[in-house]
Design a protein around this motif. Structure first.
Motif, PDB file in Angstrom:
ATOM      1  N   VAL A   1       0.846  -1.198   0.000  1.00  0.00           N
ATOM      2  CA  VAL A   1       0.000   0.000   0.000  1.00  0.00           C
ATOM      3  C   VAL A   1       0.883   1.250   0.000  1.00  0.00           C
ATOM      4  N   THR A   2       0.672   2.130  -1.002  1.00  0.00           N
ATOM      5  CA  THR A   2       1.461   3.374  -1.044  1.00  0.00           C
ATOM      6  C   THR A   2       0.594   4.619  -0.950  1.00  0.00           C
ATOM      7  N   PHE A   3      -0.721   4.457  -1.110  1.00  0.00           N
ATOM      8  CA  PHE A   3      -1.606   5.585  -0.837  1.00  0.00           C
ATOM      9  C   PHE A   3      -2.994   5.070  -0.484  1.00  0.00           C
ATOM     10  N   MET A   4      -3.749   5.905   0.204  1.00  0.00           N
ATOM     11  CA  MET A   4      -5.120   5.598   0.583  1.00  0.00           C
ATOM     12  C   MET A   4      -6.034   6.445  -0.309  1.00  0.00           C
ATOM     13  N   ALA A   5      -7.029   5.801  -0.952  1.00  0.00           N
ATOM     14  CA  ALA A   5      -7.960   6.508  -1.840  1.00  0.00           C
ATOM     15  C   ALA A   5      -9.313   6.632  -1.147  1.00  0.00           C
ATOM     16  N   LEU A   6      -9.743   7.871  -0.906  1.00  0.00           N
ATOM     17  CA  LEU A   6     -11.025   8.143  -0.268  1.00  0.00           C
ATOM     18  C   LEU A   6     -11.936   8.889  -1.237  1.00  0.00           C
ATOM     19  N   PRO A   7     -13.235   8.602  -1.207  1.00  0.00           N
ATOM     20  CA  PRO A   7     -14.171   9.384  -2.018  1.00  0.00           C
ATOM     21  C   PRO A   7     -14.480  10.706  -1.320  1.00  0.00           C
ATOM     22  N   PRO A   8     -14.931  11.726  -2.035  1.00  0.00           N
ATOM     23  CA  PRO A   8     -15.261  13.002  -1.398  1.00  0.00           C
ATOM     24  C   PRO A   8     -16.342  12.880  -0.329  1.00  0.00           C
ATOM     25  N   GLU A   9     -17.214  11.845  -0.453  1.00  0.00           N
ATOM     26  CA  GLU A   9     -18.303  11.673   0.513  1.00  0.00           C
ATOM     27  C   GLU A   9     -17.842  11.071   1.834  1.00  0.00           C
TER      28      GLU A   9
ATOM     29  N   ASP B   1     -21.958  11.018 -11.904  1.00  0.00           N
ATOM     30  CA  ASP B   1     -22.640   9.728 -11.899  1.00  0.00           C
ATOM     31  C   ASP B   1     -21.756   8.675 -11.231  1.00  0.00           C
ATOM     32  N   LYS B   2     -22.314   7.991 -10.219  1.00  0.00           N
ATOM     33  CA  LYS B   2     -21.536   6.986  -9.482  1.00  0.00           C
ATOM     34  C   LYS B   2     -21.087   5.844 -10.380  1.00  0.00           C
ATOM     35  N   ILE B   3     -21.952   5.451 -11.309  1.00  0.00           N
ATOM     36  CA  ILE B   3     -21.604   4.321 -12.176  1.00  0.00           C
ATOM     37  C   ILE B   3     -20.421   4.673 -13.060  1.00  0.00           C
TER      38      ILE B   3
ATOM     39  N   ALA C   1     -18.021  -8.716   3.037  1.00  0.00           N
ATOM     40  CA  ALA C   1     -18.589  -7.397   2.719  1.00  0.00           C
ATOM     41  C   ALA C   1     -19.604  -7.580   1.610  1.00  0.00           C
ATOM     42  N   TYR C   2     -20.534  -6.650   1.554  1.00  0.00           N
ATOM     43  CA  TYR C   2     -21.603  -6.712   0.571  1.00  0.00           C
ATOM     44  C   TYR C   2     -21.713  -5.395  -0.183  1.00  0.00           C
ATOM     45  N   ARG C   3     -22.008  -5.503  -1.445  1.00  0.00           N
ATOM     46  CA  ARG C   3     -22.281  -4.302  -2.235  1.00  0.00           C
ATOM     47  C   ARG C   3     -23.612  -3.681  -1.816  1.00  0.00           C
ATOM     48  N   LEU C   4     -24.528  -4.515  -1.355  1.00  0.00           N
ATOM     49  CA  LEU C   4     -25.844  -4.054  -0.930  1.00  0.00           C
ATOM     50  C   LEU C   4     -25.728  -3.005   0.162  1.00  0.00           C
ATOM     51  N   ARG C   5     -26.452  -1.915   0.007  1.00  0.00           N
ATOM     52  CA  ARG C   5     -26.520  -0.866   1.025  1.00  0.00           C
ATOM     53  C   ARG C   5     -27.873  -0.921   1.706  1.00  0.00           C
ATOM     54  N   ASP C   6     -27.963  -0.358   2.906  1.00  0.00           N
ATOM     55  CA  ASP C   6     -29.254  -0.294   3.573  1.00  0.00           C
ATOM     56  C   ASP C   6     -30.215   0.562   2.749  1.00  0.00           C
TER      57      ASP C   6
ATOM     58  N   VAL D   1     -13.409   6.208  -6.479  1.00  0.00           N
ATOM     59  CA  VAL D   1     -13.862   5.430  -5.324  1.00  0.00           C
ATOM     60  C   VAL D   1     -15.193   6.017  -4.859  1.00  0.00           C
ATOM     61  N   VAL D   2     -16.142   5.147  -4.513  1.00  0.00           N
ATOM     62  CA  VAL D   2     -17.439   5.593  -4.004  1.00  0.00           C
ATOM     63  C   VAL D   2     -17.707   4.941  -2.657  1.00  0.00           C
ATOM     64  N   MET D   3     -18.694   5.461  -1.949  1.00  0.00           N
ATOM     65  CA  MET D   3     -19.007   4.961  -0.601  1.00  0.00           C
ATOM     66  C   MET D   3     -19.881   3.712  -0.605  1.00  0.00           C
ATOM     67  N   ASP D   4     -20.269   3.214  -1.801  1.00  0.00           N
ATOM     68  CA  ASP D   4     -21.266   2.162  -1.884  1.00  0.00           C
ATOM     69  C   ASP D   4     -20.719   0.752  -1.770  1.00  0.00           C
ATOM     70  N   TYR D   5     -19.442   0.593  -1.488  1.00  0.00           N
ATOM     71  CA  TYR D   5     -18.900  -0.753  -1.330  1.00  0.00           C
ATOM     72  C   TYR D   5     -17.918  -0.759  -0.175  1.00  0.00           C
ATOM     73  N   GLY D   6     -17.963  -1.832   0.605  1.00  0.00           N
ATOM     74  CA  GLY D   6     -17.050  -1.945   1.738  1.00  0.00           C
ATOM     75  C   GLY D   6     -17.217  -0.790   2.703  1.00  0.00           C
ATOM     76  N   THR D   7     -16.107  -0.166   3.057  1.00  0.00           N
ATOM     77  CA  THR D   7     -16.143   0.951   4.005  1.00  0.00           C
ATOM     78  C   THR D   7     -16.078   2.302   3.304  1.00  0.00           C
TER      79      THR D   7
END
Length: 827
Positions: free
Chosen positions: A253-261, A289-291, A415-420, A326-332
């Motif tokens: 790991v050389t960097f951490m990728a975070l989404p703006p959300e 668009d997230k997709i 982990a699941y792709r499914l969100r609440d 990267v989006v918030m809809d998968y994993g953490t």
């Protein structure tokens, strides 16, 4: 003479209604069969695209009634939600008025089509006697910890002025209005559907679902086996939790990728208001668009946050970047980026000059970071990962995961792709959420005795930038039911998919005012034996209904795991190459067809045009063809009624009939056999109707029927009498009329399924003589139902025929049915 459909159809609809044949009693003695079509939105009236769906379910229902089942086929209206509210806005009216008007109009359409619906079980989701129990269900979910409220980034449709669930965003647009969806941070109510994620992946309890739908749901839930790893921030204030399926690459790991959300990014933006560049970047990316953000070909963009986290295994500093891919809809919602072994990370690192570290070596060809043009994503040998160097990477996945868990740095999990499921909607026309906000008590559930929370009528309906219910202070200002302080009612309403997530159970006991339904009644009728609806609901309604069914099971209300045993996803009706819809202006009003050709004609056309699960191309010629088919059956029986009634009283002697009549009795039994297989086993109504058409042609080929012997008239009568039961599932009005004209007292559904006998499915061979230029050159024995083309082919293969044709040109081949093949040849 055309058959008098305009008189026949109202007559039989009235008889069926008066006899109540479509209203089964509770706990009948016969075996039960529950057939259900997805109920319609009353945001307008039915068009022929809708009729296709209900024609399928009605054909199934009538078949099962003929087969001796107690059939439940209810109907109701999905009358809350954006479609109904938008319709009212377009017509400058109130949703309650336009919805009830549309319901009545659709009622009349359903009745004019002769669908066998149990109207005594009708439900409408916008009526208090239904939505009171939706509020009660919300409370039960809340009490079990399956409802919560949180602030998060949500899909926002500016046109519909409401939040959308992830499942309601299709290719970056609103599933209803197709306008672009943006992101908006807002506090919302959620159903914890993820608590049932593992169980929702189990389809072993369904009997017959399309594999396509099962795959879509499994992919949407998206289970992954992996490891949760905590990367502490360098300043020690917090940590970034990452889910990865590649723990073998953690040393790289050389960097951490975070989404703006990501919550950390939003926290940093508040702490550093002067960082305008990062703020502007985040605002722009959030509304993309997230997709497309997740797509492989997306141009990767990012900004360095100026912060670092630490690798828990070796203490190395890791740059933290805010990225668009990267989006918030998968994993953490955070990605540990390993450029050497992930294509997206590799592309991003090369673009921004981020270090790349090799931790898995290709065992066949030594990799060199200086010359690598792509990430290496295959298994290999661990390097730069002491103490795991030299280990095979697949083994290292397990070893490193266990090591992380032992040290308290991580946890092996799924982990699941499914969100609440976000169920809050900022619209007026929906089921009020039974929540009160009290300054003293906090969130308070509305007591059962105060349910339902009635939706107020005095709301100004129209396009607005805020929730319309906020315009009715006398409705939302209330007293706290616990302490009596001034409090405020929740003004969000529930997603309309909540209403349809349990309606199949309410149909079993629709008038119960003490509870949602009597479990005994529900457990008698449920699960639904055959469910029919569109493929577009694979990851919305069908997923939600399965979730709520399992929850109601856990409450003890139901004893079944799944609501729908069999699922048929019907095809669309197309016109001019596009799906029939009001927005495209290509709808066909069923009333227009009914007035001119009758409901039976429309039903036959829609069922004959294609298999139920395939699209139907609208065709005016097809309508005329269905009309001619029904008229030919009508004339066959009506014009020969006396002869058929007379022949029906005679027991034929099958040893004393001609080949022609033997062929006719064979045609009848063959048709019944195929009809039963196609209808009962395969639900291929188009081929069943085609078989009936073929038998009709065989009956009409019998000329001068009055000259037939009594024995032959008996066979002809048998062959004609089968038409009413054969067409009853598809064209019930004309079938009942002809059945009555033939002298039957029972209705067709009481008369049983048509039966066939194997003894009549074997015919004697027919001998054909073969002439060449008028001279006998051979004989062949063939099956009576051989096609003319096959007969000609066999005749030309006879050796003596070949010799006499030699190299001469075949001028003509004439077939005299049952007798001779005549071949004319010449130089």
């Amino acid at each position: 003479m055309e058959y008098p459909f305009s008189k026949i159809e109202p007559k039989w609809q009235k008889i069926w209604r008066e006899k109540g044949i479509f209203h089964p009693e509770d706990f009948p003695s016969q075996p039960k069969y529950y057939v259900l079509s997805m109920f319609p939105y009353p945001s307008g009236i039915l068009h022929c695209g809708h009729v296709s769906n209900y024609a399928i379910s009605d054909a199934i229902a009538r078949l099962k009634m003929m087969d001796g089942y107690a059939v439940l086929q209810p109907m109701g209206f999905d009358s809350f939600g954006m479609p109904a509210e938008n319709y009212a806005i377009e017509h400058n009216s109130h949703p309650r008025i336009t919805t009830e008007e549309n319901i009545q109009a659709m009622h009349r359409q359903f009745d004019s089509l002769g669908f066998g619906l149990d109207w005594e079980r009708e439900i409408s989701t916008c009526r208090p006697d239904y939505y009171v129990w939706g509020q009660y269900l919300f409370k039960k979910l809340y009490e079990k910890g399956l409802v919560y409220r949180k602030k998060s980034w949500q899909n926002w449709c500016a046109n519909c002025q409401t939040i959308l669930a992830n499942e309601q965003v299709v290719n970056g647009t609103c599933w209803r209005c197709h306008n672009p969806v943006t992101q908006k941070e807002q506090e919302q109510w959620f159903f914890r559907i993820t608590a049932y994620a593992e169980e929702l992946l189990d389809f072993s309890k369904v009997i017959d679902w399309p594999e396509r739908v099962i795959t879509m749901q499994k992919n949407w839930i998206g289970k992954s086996e992996g490891t949760l790893i905590d990367f502490p921030l360098e300043d020690g204030t917090d940590s970034i939790q990452v889910f990865t399926t590649r723990p073998d690459t953690v040393y790289g790991v050389t960097f951490m990728a975070l989404p703006p959300e990501h919550p950390l990014v939003q926290k940093w933006l508040k702490e550093e208001p002067e960082n305008r560049a990062l703020k502007e970047f985040c605002e722009r990316v959030i509304n993309e668009d997230k997709i497309s953000r997740e797509a492989v070909d997306t141009i990767k963009e990012g900004m360095f946050s100026g912060r670092y986290c630490l690798n828990p295994l070796n203490g190395e500093k890791i740059q933290i970047w805010v990225t668009n891919y990267v989006v918030m809809d998968y994993g953490t919602g955070a990605v540990m980026a390993v450029p050497a072994h992930d294509e997206r990370d590799f592309e991003f690192a090369r673009k921004y000059g981020i270090p790349i570290k090799l931790v898995i070596q290709n065992p066949e060809r030594t990799l060199n970071l200086e010359t690598m043009e792509n990430a290496y994503i295959e298994p290999g040998i661990m390097v730069n990962s002491a103490p795991f160097d030299g280990m095979y990477s697949e083994e290292a996945k397990i070893a490193i995961s266990k090591f992380l868990e032992e040290k308290g740095y991580g946890k092996i999990t799924s982990a699941y792709r499914l969100r609440d499921w976000c169920i809050s909607r900022q619209r007026y026309w929906g089921n009020p959420i039974p929540i009160i906000y009290c300054p003293n008590c906090g969130i308070v559930l509305v007591p059962d005795e105060d349910l339902p929370v009635l939706l107020p009528d005095n709301v100004q309906v129209g396009k607005t930038t805020r929730n319309p219910l906020l315009s009715v202070p006398e409705w939302y200002n209330v007293k706290c039911p616990q302490c009596g302080a001034d409090a405020r009612r929740e003004t969000d309403t529930m997603d309309t998919f909540v209403d349809s997530s349990w309606y199949y159970a309410r149909y079993t006991d629709p008038h119960n005012d003490k509870r949602p339904f009597d479990p005994d009644k529900a457990n008698f009728w449920l699960p639904v034996d055959q469910y029919i609806g569109g493929i577009e609901h694979a990851c919305m309604h069908l997923l939600y209904a399965r979730f709520i069914c399992k929850f109601m099971r856990d409450l003890g209300w139901l004893k079944y795991d799944e609501p729908f045993l069999r699922l048929l996803t019907q095809g669309m009706v197309l016109k001019d190459g596009a799906k029939m819809s009001k927005s495209k202006g290509n709808v066909v009003d069923p009333n227009y067809i009914i007035d001119r050709y009758g409901a039976d004609t429309l039903r036959v056309f829609l069922l004959f045009a294609s298999p139920p699960d395939k699209d139907v191309e609208w065709s005016d010629e097809g309508i005329m063809g269905a009309f001619r088919f029904l008229n030919r059956i009508w004339r066959l029986i009506d014009e020969n009624l006396d002869l058929i009634q007379k022949g029906a009283k005679i027991e034929p002697d099958y040893t004393q009939i001609s080949t022609k009549m033997r062929n006719l009795i064979y045609s009848m039994h063959k048709t019944i056999k195929k009809w039963r297989e196609d209808c009962l086993d395969r639900m291929q109504f188009n081929t069943a109707i085609a078989a009936v058409m073929e038998h009709l042609n065989n009956c009409l080929a019998i000329k001068e029927v009055n000259e037939l012997s009594d024995n032959e008239q008996a066979v002809f009568a048998q062959a004609c009498i089968v038409f009413p039961p054969l067409i009853y599932p598809f064209a019930p009005h004309i079938a009942e009329e002809l059945w009555q004209k033939l002298g039957n007292e029972k209705l067709l559904h009481e008369s049983g399924l048509p039966e066939y006998s194997e003894r009549f499915l074997e015919l004697d061979k027919i001998t054909y003589v073969i002439q060449v230029n008028g001279k006998l050159r051979g004989k062949i024995e063939v099956d009576p139902d051989i096609s003319e083309e096959e007969l000609k082919k066999l005749a030309l293969e006879v050796e003596n025929v070949k010799r006499h044709i030699s190299n001469q040109e075949i001028k003509k081949i004439i077939v005299i049915p049952g007798k001779m093949v005549s071949i004319a040849v010449g130089k």
